[in-house]
Design a protein around this motif. Structure first.
Motif, PDB file in Angstrom:
ATOM      1  N   ALA A  93       0.826  -1.214   0.000  1.00  0.00           N
ATOM      2  CA  ALA A  93       0.000   0.000   0.000  1.00  0.00           C
ATOM      3  C   ALA A  93       0.857   1.261   0.000  1.00  0.00           C
ATOM      4  O   ALA A  93       0.526   2.248  -0.666  1.00  0.00           O
ATOM      5  N   ASP A  94       1.979   1.237   0.729  1.00  0.00           N
ATOM      6  CA  ASP A  94       2.833   2.418   0.840  1.00  0.00           C
ATOM      7  C   ASP A  94       3.565   2.724  -0.466  1.00  0.00           C
ATOM      8  O   ASP A  94       3.771   3.889  -0.819  1.00  0.00           O
ATOM      9  N   VAL A  95       3.977   1.685  -1.181  1.00  0.00           N
ATOM     10  CA  VAL A  95       4.875   1.851  -2.325  1.00  0.00           C
ATOM     11  C   VAL A  95       4.140   1.988  -3.642  1.00  0.00           C
ATOM     12  O   VAL A  95       4.631   2.635  -4.574  1.00  0.00           O
ATOM     13  N   LEU A  96       2.963   1.412  -3.748  1.00  0.00           N
ATOM     14  CA  LEU A  96       2.294   1.250  -5.040  1.00  0.00           C
ATOM     15  C   LEU A  96       2.196   2.558  -5.832  1.00  0.00           C
ATOM     16  O   LEU A  96       2.490   2.590  -7.034  1.00  0.00           O
ATOM     17  N   SER A  97       1.837   3.633  -5.182  1.00  0.00           N
ATOM     18  CA  SER A  97       1.648   4.898  -5.895  1.00  0.00           C
ATOM     19  C   SER A  97       2.963   5.599  -6.219  1.00  0.00           C
ATOM     20  O   SER A  97       2.966   6.598  -6.955  1.00  0.00           O
ATOM     21  N   SER A  98       4.095   5.098  -5.694  1.00  0.00           N
ATOM     22  CA  SER A  98       5.391   5.735  -5.924  1.00  0.00           C
ATOM     23  C   SER A  98       6.118   5.172  -7.142  1.00  0.00           C
ATOM     24  O   SER A  98       7.150   5.711  -7.547  1.00  0.00           O
ATOM     25  N   LEU A  99       5.595   4.101  -7.714  1.00  0.00           N
ATOM     26  CA  LEU A  99       6.256   3.427  -8.824  1.00  0.00           C
ATOM     27  C   LEU A  99       5.927   4.099 -10.150  1.00  0.00           C
ATOM     28  O   LEU A  99       5.096   5.006 -10.224  1.00  0.00           O
ATOM     29  N   HIS A 100       6.594   3.644 -11.203  1.00  0.00           N
ATOM     30  CA  HIS A 100       6.239   4.080 -12.549  1.00  0.00           C
ATOM     31  C   HIS A 100       4.773   3.713 -12.793  1.00  0.00           C
ATOM     32  O   HIS A 100       4.327   2.635 -12.384  1.00  0.00           O
ATOM     33  N   PRO A 101       3.986   4.578 -13.437  1.00  0.00           N
ATOM     34  CA  PRO A 101       2.562   4.275 -13.647  1.00  0.00           C
ATOM     35  C   PRO A 101       2.316   2.923 -14.303  1.00  0.00           C
ATOM     36  O   PRO A 101       1.343   2.230 -13.948  1.00  0.00           O
ATOM     37  N   ASP A 102       3.167   2.518 -15.238  1.00  0.00           N
ATOM     38  CA  ASP A 102       2.976   1.217 -15.886  1.00  0.00           C
ATOM     39  C   ASP A 102       3.238   0.064 -14.915  1.00  0.00           C
ATOM     40  O   ASP A 102       2.591  -0.988 -14.993  1.00  0.00           O
ATOM     41  N   GLU A 103       4.178   0.276 -13.985  1.00  0.00           N
ATOM     42  CA  GLU A 103       4.453  -0.757 -12.981  1.00  0.00           C
ATOM     43  C   GLU A 103       3.290  -0.875 -12.005  1.00  0.00           C
ATOM     44  O   GLU A 103       2.893  -1.986 -11.622  1.00  0.00           O
ATOM     45  N   THR A 104       2.740   0.263 -11.610  1.00  0.00           N
ATOM     46  CA  THR A 104       1.569   0.241 -10.739  1.00  0.00           C
ATOM     47  C   THR A 104       0.421  -0.497 -11.407  1.00  0.00           C
ATOM     48  O   THR A 104      -0.275  -1.317 -10.780  1.00  0.00           O
ATOM     49  N   ALA A 105       0.218  -0.234 -12.699  1.00  0.00           N
ATOM     50  CA  ALA A 105      -0.856  -0.897 -13.437  1.00  0.00           C
ATOM     51  C   ALA A 105      -0.621  -2.401 -13.525  1.00  0.00           C
ATOM     52  O   ALA A 105      -1.559  -3.200 -13.380  1.00  0.00           O
ATOM     53  N   GLU A 106       0.628  -2.814 -13.731  1.00  0.00           N
ATOM     54  CA  GLU A 106       0.946  -4.243 -13.815  1.00  0.00           C
ATOM     55  C   GLU A 106       0.631  -4.949 -12.495  1.00  0.00           C
ATOM     56  O   GLU A 106       0.064  -6.049 -12.490  1.00  0.00           O
ATOM     57  N   LEU A 107       1.009  -4.320 -11.397  1.00  0.00           N
ATOM     58  CA  LEU A 107       0.788  -4.947 -10.089  1.00  0.00           C
ATOM     59  C   LEU A 107      -0.690  -5.020  -9.744  1.00  0.00           C
ATOM     60  O   LEU A 107      -1.175  -6.047  -9.253  1.00  0.00           O
ATOM     61  N   THR A 108      -1.418  -3.954  -9.966  1.00  0.00           N
ATOM     62  CA  THR A 108      -2.837  -3.957  -9.608  1.00  0.00           C
ATOM     63  C   THR A 108      -3.651  -4.887 -10.499  1.00  0.00           C
ATOM     64  O   THR A 108      -4.735  -5.330 -10.105  1.00  0.00           O
ATOM     65  N   ALA A 109      -3.129  -5.210 -11.694  1.00  0.00           N
ATOM     66  CA  ALA A 109      -3.832  -6.130 -12.589  1.00  0.00           C
ATOM     67  C   ALA A 109      -3.667  -7.592 -12.187  1.00  0.00           C
ATOM     68  O   ALA A 109      -4.420  -8.455 -12.643  1.00  0.00           O
ATOM     69  N   LEU A 110      -2.687  -7.860 -11.313  1.00  0.00           N
ATOM     70  CA  LEU A 110      -2.445  -9.236 -10.890  1.00  0.00           C
ATOM     71  C   LEU A 110      -3.483  -9.673  -9.861  1.00  0.00           C
ATOM     72  O   LEU A 110      -4.014  -8.849  -9.106  1.00  0.00           O
ATOM     73  N   PRO A 111      -3.761 -10.984  -9.777  1.00  0.00           N
ATOM     74  CA  PRO A 111      -4.591 -11.480  -8.672  1.00  0.00           C
ATOM     75  C   PRO A 111      -3.944 -11.124  -7.338  1.00  0.00           C
ATOM     76  O   PRO A 111      -2.705 -11.147  -7.209  1.00  0.00           O
ATOM     77  N   ALA A 112      -4.726 -10.784  -6.357  1.00  0.00           N
ATOM     78  CA  ALA A 112      -4.210 -10.317  -5.068  1.00  0.00           C
ATOM     79  C   ALA A 112      -3.135 -11.230  -4.470  1.00  0.00           C
ATOM     80  O   ALA A 112      -2.123 -10.730  -3.947  1.00  0.00           O
ATOM     81  N   PRO A 113      -3.286 -12.584  -4.518  1.00  0.00           N
ATOM     82  CA  PRO A 113      -2.260 -13.434  -3.908  1.00  0.00           C
ATOM     83  C   PRO A 113      -0.893 -13.346  -4.586  1.00  0.00           C
ATOM     84  O   PRO A 113       0.115 -13.747  -3.996  1.00  0.00           O
ATOM     85  N   GLU A 114      -0.836 -12.823  -5.814  1.00  0.00           N
ATOM     86  CA  GLU A 114       0.431 -12.771  -6.550  1.00  0.00           C
ATOM     87  C   GLU A 114       1.142 -11.429  -6.422  1.00  0.00           C
ATOM     88  O   GLU A 114       2.301 -11.297  -6.801  1.00  0.00           O
ATOM     89  N   ARG A 115       0.474 -10.427  -5.870  1.00  0.00           N
ATOM     90  CA  ARG A 115       1.025  -9.071  -5.917  1.00  0.00           C
ATOM     91  C   ARG A 115       2.254  -8.886  -5.047  1.00  0.00           C
ATOM     92  O   ARG A 115       3.208  -8.205  -5.439  1.00  0.00           O
ATOM     93  N   ARG A 116       2.253  -9.461  -3.854  1.00  0.00           N
ATOM     94  CA  ARG A 116       3.382  -9.240  -2.949  1.00  0.00           C
ATOM     95  C   ARG A 116       4.672  -9.805  -3.527  1.00  0.00           C
ATOM     96  O   ARG A 116       5.718  -9.139  -3.491  1.00  0.00           O
ATOM     97  N   ALA A 117       4.632 -11.013  -4.073  1.00  0.00           N
ATOM     98  CA  ALA A 117       5.833 -11.596  -4.669  1.00  0.00           C
ATOM     99  C   ALA A 117       6.282 -10.782  -5.880  1.00  0.00           C
ATOM    100  O   ALA A 117       7.485 -10.573  -6.103  1.00  0.00           O
ATOM    101  N   ALA A 118       5.323 -10.300  -6.675  1.00  0.00           N
ATOM    102  CA  ALA A 118       5.671  -9.491  -7.845  1.00  0.00           C
ATOM    103  C   ALA A 118       6.300  -8.169  -7.437  1.00  0.00           C
ATOM    104  O   ALA A 118       7.248  -7.686  -8.080  1.00  0.00           O
TER     105      ALA A 118
END
Length: 241
Positions: free
Chosen positions: A148-173
């Motif tokens: 939650a802290d980092v997501l908005s600080s990344l490149h917009p395309d990286e944020t989009a990639e992470l939020t598009a993943l299923p929730a269980p896969e996001r932390r490892a990604a």
């Protein structure tokens, strides 16, 4: 680029010497060990320089001090093996910061015979050695609050990639992405001074291209992610070693 990570344990490491050609040497260390590379961690105070001892003394928690002493003792043992020196004879300096020119850029060996990088997270440290600028990073899988802290600080395309993943896969990604980005920023010497948004590196299984650099994920234990960034040799210039 790297298929095997060497393990630095309690015994003195085998091999050594400067990296040759385009080779890169990567090592990992369990920083809870009481003996590293044939030397007692409790005796590291006589091996480290004044700056390292001062930083170690400022660490309040015993576990943090143990990790610091073990990782820096390991670094000096491995650098000594590259340079043909005793660990306490290795002279460490700071390069000029590429952002402001101050003397707080990448850690370096006096004389620049070999480039190195050190990273530690949890109870694990990674070291990398090369003939051109290099960065290595290891990260424990981040928790939900870090996401939650980092997501908005990344490149917009990286944020989009992470939020598009299923929730269980996001932390490892995120751990995979974070280790790649930190490795690159350590290699350039800029660190986090300019934030996390640029450059785009990506959270996909294969990192995005970075002009002038080779970036790759490294083998890591369960619960960790690790990555390596190595500067490509400049045209017409040979690599150290």
């Amino acid at each position: 680029m790297i298929e095997r990570v060497n393990q630095l344990g309690s015994d003195a490491p085998e091999g050594g010497g400067l990296p040759r050609g385009r080779s890169v040497a990567v090592w990992s260390l369990d920083t809870t060990l009481r003996r590293v590379g044939g030397r007692a961690v409790d005796g590291a105070w006589t091996v480290l320089d004044a700056g390292e001892r001062d930083r170690a003394e400022r660490l309040v928690r015993a576990a943090d001090r143990q990790r610091y002493l073990a990782s820096h003792l390991g670094l000096r043992i491995l650098l000594g093996g590259c340079l043909g020196l005793a660990p306490e004879e290795v002279s460490l300096v700071r390069e000029d910061c590429p952002c402001c020119g101050g003397p707080h850029g990448r850690p370096a060996v006096a004389g620049g015979a070999v480039h190195f990088s050190l990273s530690h997270s949890g109870d694990l440290a990674y070291f990398a050695f090369a003939g051109t600028p290099v960065g290595v990073d290891v990260e424990e899988t981040p928790g939900a609050s870090a996401m939650a802290d980092v997501l908005s600080s990344l490149h917009p395309d990286e944020t989009a990639e992470l939020t598009a993943l299923p929730a269980p896969e996001r932390r490892a990604a995120l751990g995979r992405l974070w280790s790649r980005k930190e490795a690159y920023l350590k290699g350039t010497g800029t660190g986090l001074a300019k934030g996390l948004a640029d450059p785009y590196i990506g959270a996909a299984p294969v990192p995005g291209p970075l002009p002038g650099w080779t970036l790759a994920d490294l083998p890591a234990p369960a619960g960790y992610a690790a990555a390596l960034a190595v500067a490509d040799p400049a045209p017409g210039r040979g690599r150290t070693g």
